[in-house]
Design an enzyme around this catalytic site. Structure first.
Site, PDB file in Angstrom:
ATOM      1  CG  LEU A  52      -2.205  -0.808   1.147  1.00 49.62           C
ATOM      2  CD1 LEU A  52      -3.051  -0.588   2.395  1.00 49.62           C
ATOM      3  CD2 LEU A  52      -3.030  -0.479  -0.101  1.00 49.62           C
ATOM      4  CB  CYS A  84       7.308 -10.009 -12.052  1.00 49.37           C
ATOM      5  SG  CYS A  84       8.734 -11.083 -11.900  1.00 49.37           S
TER       6      CYS A  84
HETATM    7  C1  UDX Z   1       7.179  -9.554  -7.715  1.00 49.17           C
HETATM    8  C2  UDX Z   1       6.345 -10.351  -6.686  1.00 49.17           C
HETATM    9  O1  UDX Z   1       6.312  -9.646  -5.445  1.00 49.17           O
HETATM   10  C3  UDX Z   1       6.919 -11.741  -6.532  1.00 49.17           C
HETATM   11  O2  UDX Z   1       6.160 -12.486  -5.611  1.00 49.17           O
HETATM   12  C4  UDX Z   1       6.859 -12.367  -7.916  1.00 49.17           C
HETATM   13  O3  UDX Z   1       6.981 -13.688  -7.983  1.00 49.17           O
HETATM   14  C5  UDX Z   1       7.793 -11.594  -8.835  1.00 49.17           C
HETATM   15  O4  UDX Z   1       7.259 -10.271  -8.936  1.00 49.17           O
HETATM   16  P1  UDX Z   1       9.434  -8.164  -7.690  1.00 49.17           P
HETATM   17  O5  UDX Z   1       9.163  -7.855  -9.123  1.00 49.17           O
HETATM   18  O6  UDX Z   1      10.809  -8.563  -7.265  1.00 49.17           O
HETATM   19  O7  UDX Z   1       8.461  -9.328  -7.162  1.00 49.17           O
HETATM   20  O8  UDX Z   1       9.092  -6.828  -6.878  1.00 49.17           O
HETATM   21  P2  UDX Z   1       8.059  -6.317  -5.790  1.00 49.17           P
HETATM   22  O9  UDX Z   1       8.742  -6.175  -4.504  1.00 49.17           O
HETATM   23  O10 UDX Z   1       6.823  -7.100  -5.806  1.00 49.17           O
HETATM   24  O11 UDX Z   1       7.770  -4.846  -6.370  1.00 49.17           O
HETATM   25  C6  UDX Z   1       7.237  -4.659  -7.674  1.00 49.17           C
HETATM   26  C7  UDX Z   1       7.037  -3.193  -7.962  1.00 49.17           C
HETATM   27  O12 UDX Z   1       5.979  -2.661  -7.175  1.00 49.17           O
HETATM   28  C8  UDX Z   1       8.238  -2.297  -7.695  1.00 49.17           C
HETATM   29  O13 UDX Z   1       8.352  -1.362  -8.742  1.00 49.17           O
HETATM   30  C9  UDX Z   1       7.895  -1.600  -6.385  1.00 49.17           C
HETATM   31  O14 UDX Z   1       8.510  -0.354  -6.241  1.00 49.17           O
HETATM   32  C10 UDX Z   1       6.394  -1.461  -6.533  1.00 49.17           C
HETATM   33  N1  UDX Z   1       5.691  -1.335  -5.257  1.00 49.17           N
HETATM   34  C11 UDX Z   1       5.666  -2.386  -4.387  1.00 49.17           C
HETATM   35  C12 UDX Z   1       5.027  -0.161  -4.944  1.00 49.17           C
HETATM   36  O15 UDX Z   1       5.040   0.813  -5.719  1.00 49.17           O
HETATM   37  N2  UDX Z   1       4.340  -0.093  -3.768  1.00 49.17           N
HETATM   38  C13 UDX Z   1       4.278  -1.126  -2.886  1.00 49.17           C
HETATM   39  O16 UDX Z   1       3.617  -0.975  -1.847  1.00 49.17           O
HETATM   40  C14 UDX Z   1       4.959  -2.314  -3.204  1.00 49.17           C
END
Ligand code: UDX
Length: 408
Positions: free
Chosen positions: A241, A251
């Site tokens: 959030l 991903c």
């Molecule tokens: C993701 C999934 O979390 C993982 O379970 C899956 O199998 C692979 O894809 P990842 O791509 O490593 O993992 O990153 P993640 O930590 O999930 O963040 C993804 C994106 O969302 C990032 O750009 C991050 O900055 C953004 N994000 C994440 C937000 O903007 N707000 C948040 O609260 C959480």
């Protein structure tokens, strides 16, 4: 103990290899990319991932890294960890998965071929058709997060085993019997959907809070308190959030797109996911729009400092990072860029930004010293020690865009 073959030495393949190596399995990891395998054979990694190098160095049976796919295919259980990039039409490109399965079927028909790559529901069945049922097939999606990939491989939140035969489900459950986390056995199509639905749900949560942040900006509400207030309800949960410049990485963008593509191609449009993607695309332009609100559309002669190029902290990965579109838009508008990221290396950025030239600073402060504005794109912990007042002392104007809310 069965021997483990891994096809593909990307994030998924190497984290999977590290997980099995740490648990004492014999692991053979193969990739057609000679450069990558050379790096691995020298005890280095082709990217930064916390603790991974150490796991490989410490493993009791050294992992074999090779460009010879048949060596990995000769193992008892072969994990398919090749890429499934986004095609031009938004679908997942499965050609590497099909080719890996074909190779394995030619080399070793006794192997259990386990698809770990993220593949749309129905892929395992398609693979089986392509190789005329010559291999036993399962789907065992990964949920690892970059930056925590080794920990996630060793102790995932859950293990999903998809197989259309209970004996394969038992064989794979046995493989993970020492990992004390919930195991859910299901059919292949369901396992494949669990992965897509999970990533799409998390992406939707992010787009939701980003849209609420848009509202907060207009009505003067405090987004951090809104997110905190929502997250205290354990049905909602505080994780994912955090508002920001939009989700990126290898991903979420491609997985949301592939599920949308699948839905619309079979007459079940994914309306929520369409909104999730749309909000994310708009959100990725927001930092630039804030600059335009401050300076006007012509940024000629302005120097924009950017803190963070990676799509999230603790990684040097900037695939689909929101910083890419920001940099391209700024340069198009005539601005000069001075970017600082503690981990993203110079050489790799040259390729990703289409040869765009921008200055790389060696520290956060040298990036902002004398710049006209600061935009924070990645919530690296080292930025948290600064306040807005601190950074303004170095800037020529008061323009600070911090969609991650990193500054004190
Ligand atoms: C993701 C999934 O979390 C993982 O379970 C899956 O199998 C692979 O894809 P990842 O791509 O490593 O993992 O990153 P993640 O930590 O999930 O963040 C993804 C994106 O969302 C990032 O750009 C991050 O900055 C953004 N994000 C994440 C937000 O903007 N707000 C948040 O609260 C959480």
């Amino acid at each position: 103990m069965p021997s483990i073959g891994i096809l593909g030495a990307g994030y998924v393949g190497l984290a999977t290899a590290a997980g099995f190596a740490a648990r004492g399995f014999k692991v053979v990891c193969a990739d057609i990319d000679e450069k990558k395998i050379n790096v691995l054979q020298m005890g280095e990694l082709p990217f930064f991932e916390e603790g991974m190098k150490e796991v490989f160095l410490a493993s009791s049976i050294p992992v074999i890294f090779t460009t010879d796919l048949s060596l990995a295919c000769s193992c008892d259980i072969v994990f398919c960890c090749v890429g499934t990039p986004m095609s031009i039409d938004g679908s997942a490109d499965l050609s590497y998965v099909f080719s890996a399965a074909t190779t394995c079927a030619e080399v070793n028909q006794r192997a259990l071929f386990v698809i770990k790559s993220t593949t749309p529901p129905g892929t395992a069945k398609r693979v089986s058709g392509i190789i005329d049922g010559k291999l036993r097939i399962a789907s065992n999606p990964e949920f690892l997060r970059e930056g925590q990939a080794v920990a996630d491989a060793l102790k995932p939140s859950r293990i999903i085993i998809g197989a259309d035969d209970t004996s394969i489900q038992s064989e794979l459950s046995e493989l993970y019997s020492d990992v004390k986390v919930p195991i859910l056995c299901t059919d292949t199509v369901t396992a494949e959907l669990i992965k897509y639905a999970s990533n799409s749900f998390l992406a939707t949560k992010i787009s939701f809070i980003n849209e609420i942040d848009n509202l907060c900006h207009t009505i003067g509400a405090n987004i951090l308190d809104v997110a905190k207030g929502m997250g205290l309800d354990d049905r909602i949960g505080a994780k994912f959030l955090q508002p920001g410049p939009g989700y990126g990485g290898g991903c979420f963008p491609k997985d949301v797109s592939a599920l949308q593509f699948l839905g619309s191609s079979i007459g079940v449009p994914m309306k929520i996911l369409s909104a999730t993607s749309m909000v994310n695309v708009q959100r990725q332009t927001l930092s630039f729009n804030r600059l335009v609100e401050f300076f006007g559309v012509d940024l000629a002669g302005k120097t924009i400092a950017i803190w963070g190029l990676a799509f999230k902290p603790n990684t040097d990965d900037f695939r689909d990072s929101p910083s890419i579109s920001l940099i391209n838009s700024c340069i198009k508008a005539g601005a000069s860029i001075t970017a600082y990221d503690p981990m993203v290396r110079g050489e790799s950025t040259k390729r990703a930004f289409g040869g765009q030239v921008f200055k790389r600073a060696l520290s956060a402060i040298s990036a902002i010293d004398g710049a006209d504005a600061l935009v924070i794109m990645t919530d690296w912990p080292e930025f948290e020690k600064y306040s807005i007042a601190d950074v303004k002392k170095y800037l020529r104007t008061s323009c600070v865009v911090d969609l991650r809310h990193v500054l004190k």
